[in-house]
Design an enzyme around this catalytic site. Structure first.
Site, PDB file in Angstrom:
ATOM      1  N   ASP A 182       0.812  -1.227   0.000  1.00  0.00           N
ATOM      2  CA  ASP A 182       0.000   0.000   0.000  1.00  0.00           C
ATOM      3  C   ASP A 182       0.841   1.272   0.000  1.00  0.00           C
ATOM      4  O   ASP A 182       0.414   2.302   0.506  1.00  0.00           O
ATOM      5  CB  ASP A 182      -0.962   0.048   1.206  1.00  0.00           C
ATOM      6  CG  ASP A 182      -1.799  -1.201   1.310  1.00  0.00           C
ATOM      7  OD1 ASP A 182      -2.304  -1.646   0.272  1.00  0.00           O
ATOM      8  OD2 ASP A 182      -1.929  -1.743   2.425  1.00  0.00           O
ATOM      9  N   LYS A 216       2.306   2.011  -5.102  1.00  0.00           N
ATOM     10  CA  LYS A 216       2.982   1.477  -6.295  1.00  0.00           C
ATOM     11  C   LYS A 216       2.152   1.720  -7.551  1.00  0.00           C
ATOM     12  O   LYS A 216       2.689   2.073  -8.596  1.00  0.00           O
ATOM     13  CB  LYS A 216       3.230  -0.036  -6.143  1.00  0.00           C
ATOM     14  CG  LYS A 216       4.233  -0.373  -5.062  1.00  0.00           C
ATOM     15  CD  LYS A 216       4.382  -1.859  -4.893  1.00  0.00           C
ATOM     16  CE  LYS A 216       3.150  -2.528  -4.340  1.00  0.00           C
ATOM     17  NZ  LYS A 216       2.747  -2.116  -2.994  1.00  0.00           N
ATOM     18  N   ASN A 240      -5.339 -10.361  -3.870  1.00  0.00           N
ATOM     19  CA  ASN A 240      -5.335 -10.051  -2.435  1.00  0.00           C
ATOM     20  C   ASN A 240      -4.937  -8.626  -2.094  1.00  0.00           C
ATOM     21  O   ASN A 240      -5.105  -8.193  -0.964  1.00  0.00           O
ATOM     22  CB  ASN A 240      -4.406 -11.020  -1.687  1.00  0.00           C
ATOM     23  CG  ASN A 240      -3.032 -11.143  -2.321  1.00  0.00           C
ATOM     24  OD1 ASN A 240      -2.897 -11.035  -3.525  1.00  0.00           O
ATOM     25  ND2 ASN A 240      -2.036 -11.364  -1.515  1.00  0.00           N
ATOM     26  N   GLY A 258      -4.613  -4.358  -3.594  1.00  0.00           N
ATOM     27  CA  GLY A 258      -5.116  -3.474  -4.644  1.00  0.00           C
ATOM     28  C   GLY A 258      -4.171  -2.345  -4.948  1.00  0.00           C
ATOM     29  O   GLY A 258      -3.562  -1.775  -4.052  1.00  0.00           O
ATOM     30  N   HIS A 259      -3.987  -2.048  -6.219  1.00  0.00           N
ATOM     31  CA  HIS A 259      -3.217  -0.875  -6.618  1.00  0.00           C
ATOM     32  C   HIS A 259      -4.195   0.194  -7.059  1.00  0.00           C
ATOM     33  O   HIS A 259      -4.996  -0.031  -7.962  1.00  0.00           O
ATOM     34  CB  HIS A 259      -2.289  -1.203  -7.784  1.00  0.00           C
ATOM     35  CG  HIS A 259      -1.146  -2.079  -7.390  1.00  0.00           C
ATOM     36  ND1 HIS A 259      -0.211  -2.539  -8.271  1.00  0.00           N
ATOM     37  CD2 HIS A 259      -0.784  -2.559  -6.186  1.00  0.00           C
ATOM     38  CE1 HIS A 259       0.673  -3.271  -7.624  1.00  0.00           C
ATOM     39  NE2 HIS A 259       0.343  -3.309  -6.363  1.00  0.00           N
ATOM     40  N   ARG A 290     -10.862  -2.385   5.125  1.00  0.00           N
ATOM     41  CA  ARG A 290     -10.453  -2.428   6.542  1.00  0.00           C
ATOM     42  C   ARG A 290      -9.598  -1.217   6.883  1.00  0.00           C
ATOM     43  O   ARG A 290      -8.735  -0.837   6.087  1.00  0.00           O
ATOM     44  CB  ARG A 290      -9.590  -3.673   6.806  1.00  0.00           C
ATOM     45  CG  ARG A 290     -10.363  -4.939   6.957  1.00  0.00           C
ATOM     46  CD  ARG A 290      -9.462  -6.061   7.445  1.00  0.00           C
ATOM     47  NE  ARG A 290      -8.521  -6.505   6.423  1.00  0.00           N
ATOM     48  CZ  ARG A 290      -7.746  -7.588   6.538  1.00  0.00           C
ATOM     49  NH1 ARG A 290      -7.783  -8.307   7.638  1.00  0.00           N
ATOM     50  NH2 ARG A 290      -6.935  -7.956   5.592  1.00  0.00           N
ATOM     51  N   ARG A 326      -6.511   0.624   8.007  1.00  0.00           N
ATOM     52  CA  ARG A 326      -5.129   0.163   8.101  1.00  0.00           C
ATOM     53  C   ARG A 326      -4.517   0.609   9.419  1.00  0.00           C
ATOM     54  O   ARG A 326      -4.883   1.655   9.945  1.00  0.00           O
ATOM     55  CB  ARG A 326      -4.305   0.743   6.946  1.00  0.00           C
ATOM     56  CG  ARG A 326      -4.718   0.195   5.607  1.00  0.00           C
ATOM     57  CD  ARG A 326      -3.932   0.828   4.474  1.00  0.00           C
ATOM     58  NE  ARG A 326      -4.385   0.292   3.199  1.00  0.00           N
ATOM     59  CZ  ARG A 326      -4.380   0.963   2.058  1.00  0.00           C
ATOM     60  NH1 ARG A 326      -3.961   2.207   2.018  1.00  0.00           N
ATOM     61  NH2 ARG A 326      -4.810   0.397   0.950  1.00  0.00           N
TER      62      ARG A 326
HETATM   63  P1  GDP Z   1      -0.363   0.278  -3.745  1.00  0.00           P
HETATM   64  O1  GDP Z   1      -1.015  -1.012  -3.418  1.00  0.00           O
HETATM   65  O2  GDP Z   1       1.080   0.285  -3.367  1.00  0.00           O
HETATM   66  O3  GDP Z   1      -0.579   0.719  -5.151  1.00  0.00           O
HETATM   67  O4  GDP Z   1      -1.020   1.378  -2.838  1.00  0.00           O
HETATM   68  P2  GDP Z   1      -2.586   1.668  -2.600  1.00  0.00           P
HETATM   69  O5  GDP Z   1      -3.230   1.881  -3.876  1.00  0.00           O
HETATM   70  O6  GDP Z   1      -3.177   0.693  -1.684  1.00  0.00           O
HETATM   71  O7  GDP Z   1      -2.478   2.981  -1.727  1.00  0.00           O
HETATM   72  C1  GDP Z   1      -2.095   4.156  -2.207  1.00  0.00           C
HETATM   73  C2  GDP Z   1      -3.222   5.136  -1.978  1.00  0.00           C
HETATM   74  O8  GDP Z   1      -2.666   6.399  -1.804  1.00  0.00           O
HETATM   75  C3  GDP Z   1      -4.156   5.258  -3.156  1.00  0.00           C
HETATM   76  O9  GDP Z   1      -5.429   5.640  -2.707  1.00  0.00           O
HETATM   77  C4  GDP Z   1      -3.515   6.366  -3.962  1.00  0.00           C
HETATM   78  O10 GDP Z   1      -4.430   7.051  -4.804  1.00  0.00           O
HETATM   79  C5  GDP Z   1      -3.035   7.249  -2.871  1.00  0.00           C
HETATM   80  N1  GDP Z   1      -1.813   8.003  -3.168  1.00  0.00           N
HETATM   81  C6  GDP Z   1      -0.704   7.572  -3.819  1.00  0.00           C
HETATM   82  N2  GDP Z   1       0.243   8.529  -3.794  1.00  0.00           N
HETATM   83  C7  GDP Z   1      -0.270   9.574  -3.084  1.00  0.00           C
HETATM   84  C8  GDP Z   1       0.242  10.838  -2.669  1.00  0.00           C
HETATM   85  O11 GDP Z   1       1.379  11.201  -2.926  1.00  0.00           O
HETATM   86  N3  GDP Z   1      -0.599  11.617  -1.923  1.00  0.00           N
HETATM   87  C9  GDP Z   1      -1.858  11.251  -1.588  1.00  0.00           C
HETATM   88  N4  GDP Z   1      -2.589  12.080  -0.855  1.00  0.00           N
HETATM   89  N5  GDP Z   1      -2.368  10.059  -1.952  1.00  0.00           N
HETATM   90  C10 GDP Z   1      -1.582   9.238  -2.688  1.00  0.00           C
END
Ligand code: GDP
Length: 424
Positions: free
Chosen positions: A13, A16, A38, A40-41, A304, A306
């Site tokens: 999370d 990425k 399992n 989500g991006h 959930r 975090r």
């Molecule tokens: P991943 O699984 O590594 O892709 O991460 P997630 O998608 O679970 O979590 C990243 C969350 O943070 C998503 O809702 C993104 O839209 C958001 N996000 C990513 N980079 C930034 C940022 O620099 N600032 C903010 N406020 N939100 C971000």
């Protein structure tokens, strides 16, 4: 030609998805090489906001070919549902821009059921599984008790193979867990619906990747979760069931001779963790609630809340080393803008001794965080695009992090949108 892996440095999370979405501009192929439905991006772009679980995050770029490699837990049902959601927003998904490895093993419908039954049996000792069937899937894969996606192209042989597996699985479902057996009819329905839908996308992706590379194409490997969840190097057993590290990309993608020119490690400006297990720097109470709210820290798959904490230099440095990161993207710096003083975890103590190495899983339960507070910047930085325009305290925070984790921070993300980025 250049190859790059985008990987998580911490518990997953980290953001990425947004980094892959941004950096795919320079790449021709994006490959998912491990994990399944399992995690989500999250990707936000002109088409809308998406939580991608299986589809590679390059799916939105017109000229990018997306590959699901042999290391992926291929959940045909979830994949198909995801394809439909993305298509509805006007994104074309065809066998031209999505290719599924014929050597990817299929996550079968009973894997989800077994995941649920085992978490229920474990009760208060549960692992905190997302119940997507990932652990039963990978254990079956290595027990050679599942089928390859390519077998869908040989229906008669596939049915025989599946019937043998069903007989064995039903022994476990009924005799170990005392649950209702899985029926042949349900299996047939699943095959007729989801098996048929994904068939046109199945191909020899090893060949495709090798040829793409020979033709000078740039290939990006997109990982799921983070180093601390890696089955071999994470906080075992609170890990996922696959290798989330960059070193696995050549194996899990099927492009076994791939060399990585660049490993972009994604680190969040603070820490979060989903599920059970040690999380040394965890914050509680009002301070945690505020950070969770500010960062919108609720699971992309499960919803959930975090677990949250300050940035953890010990765990992050370990993650950087384990991933072999060559550069870092620090995300969500904007989320910390409300803090007058920002906590950072600089060290751990274990049995009263200061530690800056990452403890072995059996020791980590006893680790306590050493927290320092640094100055915040207390202003909105989400519109800033140049390093020099960031407030001094924000630059100091990035530089301090860079020094502590031992890797250059090339990207600083200040918002979820594609262009909310500072490149140093
Ligand atoms: P991943 O699984 O590594 O892709 O991460 P997630 O998608 O679970 O979590 C990243 C969350 O943070 C998503 O809702 C993104 O839209 C958001 N996000 C990513 N980079 C930034 C940022 O620099 N600032 C903010 N406020 N939100 C971000």
């Amino acid at each position: 030609m250049s190859n790059c892996a985008i990987v998580g440095i911490n518990w997953g999370d980290e953001g990425k998805g947004r980094m892959v979405d941004l950096l795919t501009e320079e790449y021709d192929v994006v490959v998912r090489y491990q994990g399944g439905g399992n995690a989500g991006h999250t990707v936000i772009n002109d088409y809308g906001k998406f939580a991608l679980h299986l589809l590679p995050s390059g799916i939105f770029r017109k000229n990018v070919v997306n590959v699901l490699g042999n290391g992926v837990a291929l959940d045909a049902e979830n994949l198909w549902k995801e394809i439909e959601v993305v298509r509805e927003k006007g994104v074309a998904i065809t066998p031209e821009n999505l290719k599924i490895s014929d050597r990817a093993s299929l996550l079968l419908p009973w894997h989800r059921l077994l995941d649920e039954l085992e978490e229920k049996r474990l009760a208060d000792k549960k692992y905190g599984s997302t119940k997507q069937g990932i652990a039963p899937f990978y254990s079956d894969k290595f027990q050679k008790k599942t089928v390859l996606a390519g077998e869908l192209l040989f229906p008669k042989k596939l049915k025989e193979h599946l019937m043998q597996l069903l007989e064995w699985k039903n022994l476990i479902i009924t005799k170990v867990y005392g649950a209702e057996p899985y029926t042949e009819q349900t299996l047939d329905e699943w095959l007729d619906t989801y098996g048929e839908k994904i068939k046109p996308f199945i191909t020899n992706t090893s060949d495709f990747l090798r040829r793409a590379s020979e033709n000078g194409k740039n290939i990006m490997f997109e990982a799921q979760l983070g180093a601390l969840r890696d089955i071999d190097f994470g906080i075992y057993p609170y890990t996922t069931s696959s290798n989330a590290i960059a070193a696995y990309a050549p194996v899990g993608s099927g492009f076994t001779s791939a060399k990585l020119d660049r490993v972009t490690g994604v680190v969040k400006a603070y820490s979060t963790c989903v599920g059970e297990g040690p999380f040394t720097c965890e914050m509680f109470g009002e301070e945690a609630e505020k950070l969770r709210e500010a960062g919108g820290e609720y699971g992309a798959k499960t919803g959930r809340p975090r677990r949250v904490g300050p940035i953890d230099f010990v765990a992050t440095r370990y993650g950087v080393q384990t991933q072999g990161a060559t550069e870092i993207a620090l995300t969500k710096l904007d989320v910390l803008s409300y803090m007058k003083k920002i906590p950072v975890c600089t060290h751990y103590t274990v049995d009263g001794k200061v530690r800056d190495d990452f403890p072995f899983p059996s020791e980590i339960d006893d680790a306590k965080p050493v927290i320092e507070y640094v100055d915040g910047w207390m202003c909105d930085i989400s519109g800033i695009r140049e390093w020099k325009d960031l407030p001094e305290a924000a630059r100091a925070y990035v530089e301090m992090t860079e020094k502590a984790i031992g890797c250059h921070i090339k990207y600083v993300s200040v918002g979820p949108e594609r262009n909310s980025i500072i490149i140093r």
